[in-house]
Design a protein around this motif. Structure first.
Motif, short mmCIF file in Angstrom:
data_model
loop_
_atom_site.label_atom_id
_atom_site.label_comp_id
_atom_site.label_asym_id
_atom_site.label_seq_id
_atom_site.Cartn_x
_atom_site.Cartn_y
_atom_site.Cartn_z
N SER A 128 37.23 29.95 38.57
CA SER A 128 38.31 30.77 38.05
C SER A 128 37.83 32.19 37.76
CB SER A 128 38.88 30.16 36.76
OG SER A 128 39.43 28.89 37.00
N PHE A 129 38.75 33.17 37.96
CA PHE A 129 38.42 34.57 37.71
C PHE A 129 39.65 35.31 37.18
CE2 PHE A 129 35.62 33.07 41.08
CZ PHE A 129 34.38 33.30 40.48
N VAL A 130 39.39 36.45 36.54
CA VAL A 130 40.47 37.22 35.94
C VAL A 130 40.21 38.71 36.11
CG1 VAL A 130 39.36 37.24 33.67
CG2 VAL A 130 41.84 37.53 33.83
N ASP A 131 41.29 39.47 36.21
CA ASP A 131 41.22 40.93 36.28
C ASP A 131 42.19 41.46 35.23
OD1 ASP A 131 41.20 43.62 36.92
OD2 ASP A 131 42.49 43.38 38.69
N GLU A 132 41.66 42.00 34.14
CA GLU A 132 42.49 42.42 33.02
C GLU A 132 42.50 43.94 32.88
OE1 GLU A 132 42.27 38.88 29.79
OE2 GLU A 132 40.38 39.96 30.08
N GLY A 133 43.68 44.48 32.57
CA GLY A 133 43.83 45.92 32.37
C GLY A 133 44.86 46.22 31.31
N LYS A 134 45.11 47.49 31.05
CA LYS A 134 46.06 47.89 30.01
C LYS A 134 47.51 47.57 30.38
CE LYS A 134 43.20 51.65 28.17
NZ LYS A 134 43.12 53.10 27.89
N GLN A 135 47.81 47.53 31.68
CA GLN A 135 49.18 47.29 32.13
C GLN A 135 49.46 45.85 32.52
OE1 GLN A 135 51.49 49.71 31.82
NE2 GLN A 135 49.81 50.88 30.92
N GLY A 136 48.46 44.98 32.31
CA GLY A 136 48.67 43.58 32.67
C GLY A 136 47.39 42.90 33.09
N ALA A 137 47.53 41.82 33.85
CA ALA A 137 46.36 41.06 34.26
C ALA A 137 46.68 40.24 35.51
CB ALA A 137 45.90 40.13 33.14
N GLN A 138 45.62 39.86 36.23
CA GLN A 138 45.72 38.94 37.34
C GLN A 138 44.75 37.80 37.11
OE1 GLN A 138 45.93 41.04 41.39
NE2 GLN A 138 44.79 42.51 40.15
N THR A 139 45.12 36.60 37.54
CA THR A 139 44.22 35.45 37.41
C THR A 139 44.21 34.66 38.72
OG1 THR A 139 45.95 33.97 36.56
CG2 THR A 139 44.69 35.24 34.94
N LEU A 140 43.07 34.07 39.00
CA LEU A 140 42.93 33.19 40.16
C LEU A 140 42.19 31.93 39.72
CD1 LEU A 140 43.17 32.63 43.22
CD2 LEU A 140 40.92 33.71 43.47
N ASP A 141 42.84 30.79 39.92
CA ASP A 141 42.23 29.50 39.59
C ASP A 141 42.16 28.67 40.87
OD1 ASP A 141 41.39 27.43 37.50
OD2 ASP A 141 43.03 26.40 38.50
N GLN A 142 40.95 28.28 41.26
CA GLN A 142 40.75 27.53 42.49
C GLN A 142 40.19 26.14 42.17
OE1 GLN A 142 38.82 30.68 45.43
NE2 GLN A 142 38.00 30.89 43.38
N LYS A 143 40.84 25.12 42.68
CA LYS A 143 40.36 23.76 42.49
C LYS A 143 40.43 23.01 43.81
CE LYS A 143 41.20 23.00 37.57
NZ LYS A 143 41.43 24.40 37.19
N ALA A 144 39.33 22.38 44.17
CA ALA A 144 39.28 21.54 45.36
C ALA A 144 39.06 20.10 44.92
CB ALA A 144 38.16 21.98 46.29
#
Length: 225
Positions: free
Chosen positions: A86-102
């Motif tokens: 899992s990874f995240v990209d956070e900023g002042k205007q919001g955020a993005q997340t990616l969760d990978q499961k196999a």
């Protein structure tokens, strides 16, 4: 595998590998192992320079929520070994997340059954859900409406579906959240790939949302083949 040929001399040269007629059945596709899937999942640097591991990740055996509103996440179909990242990209205007499961199973039958079980969960989602404002000791969230759409996927030989959720907050608290939960199967593996983007101060969906989640999912499955 060596190419078949009808030339006798060439066939003799390939006896070490075996030579057969064109009527032989095609070989069974090899199973995908845990090591292969671990190497196929994206790492932060491959996604972008502002992405990093989150301070707190969801448990590896916890799947994402499929449906809208206050729905709970489905259980992991039993019998498989889980590889997660899992990874995240956070900023002042919001955020993005990616969760990978196999979910790596012992054979194709188990993987197909797992995908079928997860599709049943998705098919039970309501198309639209409205949730009142929530304020308690754990969270403070404005009222919102969330829509859910399910689409069939076929990407590089991986087949399955994606659940697309769009969340729009009360106009007094402008904001939006877009989530894509892709569930794809190839051979003995079920990939559950979840991308989400949260935007503050804007009620419009992210213009690059569809292209972004498709690129992230496609990058993983093309590595495995």
């Amino acid at each position: 595998m060596f190419a078949r040929t009808v030339v006798t001399a060439a066939c003799a040269l390939l006896l070490v590998a075996g030579c057969s007629s064109g009527d032989d059945p095609a070989p069974e596709p090899r199973l995908i192992d845990v090591t292969t899937m671990r190497g196929a999942l994206l790492q932060a640097a491959e996604i972008g320079p502002t992405w990093a591991a989150p301070q707190q990740s969801a448990a590896p055996d916890q799947l994402p929520v499929f449906c809208g509103g206050t729905s709970t996440a489905p259980s992991v179909p039993p019998g498989g070994e889980i590889v997660a990242s899992s990874f995240v990209d956070e900023g002042k205007q919001g955020a993005q997340t990616l969760d990978q499961k196999a979910l790596v199973y012992g054979d194709e039958t188990l993987a197909t059954a797992a995908r079928t079980a997860l599709r049943a969960v998705a098919d039970g989602c309501k198309a639209t859900v409205s949730v009142p404002a929530t304020v308690n000791d754990e969270k403070s969230e404005p009222a919102y409406t969330e829509t859910v759409e399910i689409k069939t996927l076929d990407e590089a030989g991986w087949k399955g579906f994606v659940v697309i959720r769009h969340k729009k907050y009360d106009p007094a608290h402008p904001g939006a959240a877009d989530t894509a939960v892709a569930v794809l199967t190839s051979r003995n593996v079920v990939l559950v790939d979840t991308y989400a983007i949260y935007r503050l101060g804007s009620a419009s969906p992210s213009p690059n949302f569809d292209a972004d989640w498709q690129k992230l999912v496609g990058s993983v499955v093309k590595r495995v083949g």
